[in-house]
Design a protein around this motif. Sequence first.
Motif, PDB file in Angstrom:
ATOM      1  N   ALA A  81     -12.736  20.442  19.650  1.00  0.00           N
ATOM      2  CA  ALA A  81     -12.085  21.409  19.387  1.00  0.00           C
ATOM      3  C   ALA A  81     -11.475  21.990  20.990  1.00  0.00           C
ATOM      4  CB  ALA A  81     -13.142  22.489  19.046  1.00  0.00           C
ATOM      5  N   GLY A  82     -10.401  22.505  20.933  1.00  0.00           N
ATOM      6  CA  GLY A  82      -9.857  22.993  22.240  1.00  0.00           C
ATOM      7  C   GLY A  82      -8.449  23.279  22.174  1.00  0.00           C
ATOM      8  N   ALA A  83      -7.810  23.992  23.229  1.00  0.00           N
ATOM      9  CA  ALA A  83      -6.376  24.355  23.274  1.00  0.00           C
ATOM     10  C   ALA A  83      -5.729  23.430  24.361  1.00  0.00           C
ATOM     11  CB  ALA A  83      -6.165  25.728  23.819  1.00  0.00           C
ATOM     12  N   VAL A  84      -4.270  23.262  24.376  1.00  0.00           N
ATOM     13  CA  VAL A  84      -3.675  22.598  25.195  1.00  0.00           C
ATOM     14  C   VAL A  84      -2.537  23.585  26.101  1.00  0.00           C
ATOM     15  CG1 VAL A  84      -2.045  21.007  25.611  1.00  0.00           C
ATOM     16  CG2 VAL A  84      -3.729  20.464  23.853  1.00  0.00           C
ATOM     17  N   LEU A  85      -2.806  23.366  27.254  1.00  0.00           N
ATOM     18  CA  LEU A  85      -1.844  23.975  28.134  1.00  0.00           C
ATOM     19  C   LEU A  85      -0.653  23.253  28.791  1.00  0.00           C
ATOM     20  CD1 LEU A  85      -2.123  26.930  30.082  1.00  0.00           C
ATOM     21  CD2 LEU A  85      -3.117  25.189  32.004  1.00  0.00           C
ATOM     22  N   THR A  86       0.661  23.763  28.402  1.00  0.00           N
ATOM     23  CA  THR A  86       1.728  22.991  28.526  1.00  0.00           C
ATOM     24  C   THR A  86       2.744  23.763  29.571  1.00  0.00           C
ATOM     25  OG1 THR A  86       2.987  24.268  26.820  1.00  0.00           O
ATOM     26  CG2 THR A  86       1.599  22.539  26.246  1.00  0.00           C
ATOM     27  N   GLU A  87       3.214  22.562  30.331  1.00  0.00           N
ATOM     28  CA  GLU A  87       4.229  23.041  31.116  1.00  0.00           C
ATOM     29  C   GLU A  87       5.703  22.156  30.880  1.00  0.00           C
ATOM     30  OE1 GLU A  87       3.777  24.048  35.624  1.00  0.00           O
ATOM     31  OE2 GLU A  87       4.099  22.056  35.485  1.00  0.00           O
ATOM     32  N   ARG A  88       6.581  22.594  30.335  1.00  0.00           N
ATOM     33  CA  ARG A  88       7.913  21.745  30.322  1.00  0.00           C
ATOM     34  C   ARG A  88       9.123  22.141  31.134  1.00  0.00           C
ATOM     35  NH1 ARG A  88      11.556  21.016  24.621  1.00  0.00           N
ATOM     36  NH2 ARG A  88      13.054  19.746  25.724  1.00  0.00           N
ATOM     37  N   TRP A  89       9.589  21.099  31.792  1.00  0.00           N
ATOM     38  CA  TRP A  89      10.923  21.460  32.619  1.00  0.00           C
ATOM     39  C   TRP A  89      11.930  20.775  31.870  1.00  0.00           C
ATOM     40  CZ3 TRP A  89      11.138  23.444  37.483  1.00  0.00           C
ATOM     41  CH2 TRP A  89      10.112  23.898  38.084  1.00  0.00           C
ATOM     42  N   SER A  90      12.878  21.539  31.599  1.00  0.00           N
ATOM     43  CA  SER A  90      14.163  21.359  30.777  1.00  0.00           C
ATOM     44  C   SER A  90      15.288  21.958  31.272  1.00  0.00           C
ATOM     45  CB  SER A  90      14.066  21.855  29.333  1.00  0.00           C
ATOM     46  OG  SER A  90      13.550  23.187  29.328  1.00  0.00           O
ATOM     47  N   LYS A 148      -6.162  26.553  37.503  1.00  0.00           N
ATOM     48  CA  LYS A 148      -7.253  25.822  37.328  1.00  0.00           C
ATOM     49  C   LYS A 148      -7.021  24.462  36.711  1.00  0.00           C
ATOM     50  CE  LYS A 148     -10.502  28.352  35.304  1.00  0.00           C
ATOM     51  NZ  LYS A 148     -10.992  29.248  34.314  1.00  0.00           N
ATOM     52  N   THR A 149      -5.781  23.992  36.756  1.00  0.00           N
ATOM     53  CA  THR A 149      -5.412  22.783  36.142  1.00  0.00           C
ATOM     54  C   THR A 149      -6.309  21.660  36.545  1.00  0.00           C
ATOM     55  OG1 THR A 149      -3.475  22.377  37.603  1.00  0.00           O
ATOM     56  CG2 THR A 149      -3.196  23.163  35.494  1.00  0.00           C
ATOM     57  N   GLY A 150      -6.732  21.552  38.025  1.00  0.00           N
ATOM     58  CA  GLY A 150      -7.498  20.634  38.626  1.00  0.00           C
ATOM     59  C   GLY A 150      -8.879  20.418  37.757  1.00  0.00           C
ATOM     60  N   GLY A 179       0.634  18.273  29.929  1.00  0.00           N
ATOM     61  CA  GLY A 179      -0.260  19.045  29.016  1.00  0.00           C
ATOM     62  C   GLY A 179      -1.821  18.618  29.493  1.00  0.00           C
ATOM     63  N   TRP A 180      -2.529  19.724  29.738  1.00  0.00           N
ATOM     64  CA  TRP A 180      -3.856  19.756  29.980  1.00  0.00           C
ATOM     65  C   TRP A 180      -4.842  20.277  29.025  1.00  0.00           C
ATOM     66  CZ3 TRP A 180       0.045  21.765  32.867  1.00  0.00           C
ATOM     67  CH2 TRP A 180       0.443  21.114  34.214  1.00  0.00           C
ATOM     68  N   PHE A 181      -5.644  19.559  28.605  1.00  0.00           N
ATOM     69  CA  PHE A 181      -6.774  19.978  27.529  1.00  0.00           C
ATOM     70  C   PHE A 181      -7.784  21.086  27.908  1.00  0.00           C
ATOM     71  CE2 PHE A 181     -10.652  19.182  25.242  1.00  0.00           C
ATOM     72  CZ  PHE A 181     -10.344  19.405  23.886  1.00  0.00           C
ATOM     73  N   ILE A 182      -7.961  22.114  27.330  1.00  0.00           N
ATOM     74  CA  ILE A 182      -8.730  23.037  27.530  1.00  0.00           C
ATOM     75  C   ILE A 182      -9.935  23.197  26.566  1.00  0.00           C
ATOM     76  CG2 ILE A 182      -9.557  25.533  28.282  1.00  0.00           C
ATOM     77  CD1 ILE A 182      -6.405  25.868  28.875  1.00  0.00           C
ATOM     78  N   PRO A 183     -11.222  22.689  26.686  1.00  0.00           N
ATOM     79  CA  PRO A 183     -12.035  22.276  25.682  1.00  0.00           C
ATOM     80  C   PRO A 183     -12.655  23.898  25.179  1.00  0.00           C
ATOM     81  CG  PRO A 183     -12.973  21.794  27.695  1.00  0.00           C
ATOM     82  CD  PRO A 183     -11.610  22.028  28.082  1.00  0.00           C
ATOM     83  N   GLN A 184     -12.941  23.769  23.983  1.00  0.00           N
ATOM     84  CA  GLN A 184     -13.696  25.352  23.499  1.00  0.00           C
ATOM     85  C   GLN A 184     -14.799  25.647  24.179  1.00  0.00           C
ATOM     86  OE1 GLN A 184     -14.781  25.062  19.314  1.00  0.00           O
ATOM     87  NE2 GLN A 184     -14.076  27.166  19.243  1.00  0.00           N
ATOM     88  N   GLY A 185     -14.707  26.886  24.892  1.00  0.00           N
ATOM     89  CA  GLY A 185     -15.696  27.138  25.821  1.00  0.00           C
ATOM     90  C   GLY A 185     -15.364  28.580  26.337  1.00  0.00           C
TER      91      GLY A 185
END
Length: 356
Positions: free
Chosen positions: A91-100, A174-176, A195-201
């Motif tokens: 379970a978690g969310a995903v932080l995304t960054e898209r260059w277009s 905090k992506t590191g 995309g970076w995974f942010i675990p539930q917490g």
Amino acid sequence: MANRCTRIPEIMMPREGTDLSKWAVIACDQYTSQPEYWAETDRIVGDAPSTLRLTLPEVYLEDADVASHIERIHKTMQQYVQDGTLRTLPAGAVLTERWSGGSAPRRGIVLAVDLEAYEYTPGSASLIRPTEKTVVERIPPRLKVREGACLELPHIMILIDDPDRRIIEPLFEKTGSFSKLYDTDLMQNGGHITGWFIPQGKDTDAIESGLEALCDRETFNAKYGCTDAQALLPYAVGDGNHSMATAKAYWEEVKKGLTPEEQENHPARFALAEIVNIHDESIIIEPIHRALFGIDGEELLKSLTAFYEAQGCKAYVADNAPETEGAHFYPFVSAEKNGVFVVENPKWSIPVATIQ
């Protein structure tokens, strides 16, 4: 909680080693009138695992063999789950960054939203609402895909108004500390996405608390000059309106056969979406003008005045924007005159709703 419209999901991702530049395919309606785009996409993908095999681009909606196309989609979904092409993350969310293109990337958070908090019918006061009229005729073919699907691949973007940038933007400092899920170019000049995974917490708790605060009535009234009589609008569907409407239509059918307890956590009750701050530098809001043809300008202004006054508002034409606090107004140009139409004591939350 009454105003919590989100849920931290369990998201599926392609297994390690998958060519993500072939896996990722642009939102289906982007090139509806360009079959050659989809032919080239098919050539690029070949036999590689791809969301191209899990979606029905609108360009094919009118094809004679659309039913067999949908059947292939359902079988491929099942195959990808069974053979390990897809893996389920915790379970978690995903932080995304898209260059277009442009000078800044679009930044967002992918999580699930509660379809019980969403309505697409005109006049709805739900916490999640569309930004355009939903064309109900566009729902049935999408519903056929969703009804037999074991996976969900939406392209829904939900906009929030966070001018102080408290919810999404601090996470990029905090992506590191997050694990990187993907970092790939997108095919056919689609740009690049990470995309970076942010675990539930604690981080996801902070995200949900920040989003919930947008629904606070006192804060909302102060922010927009509203009263309790006007509907809250913390979440606006900025893209993927018909994907969201299809998810809602499907959920309304599914829940008929469920007990209240079963409805609480049923997967069909939730839809994946990307939450994006409307103040994100990548988002450029262009004005949408309302053009009326074949009408008498003076008659229209009289009719507008009568309409708003029947709604309990004070309405009039002025030369300039009013100084009255809380008034809604919009400029107009006609063959006869230019000016500003003013609506005092509006019953709608924002000026665009008053126009609409």
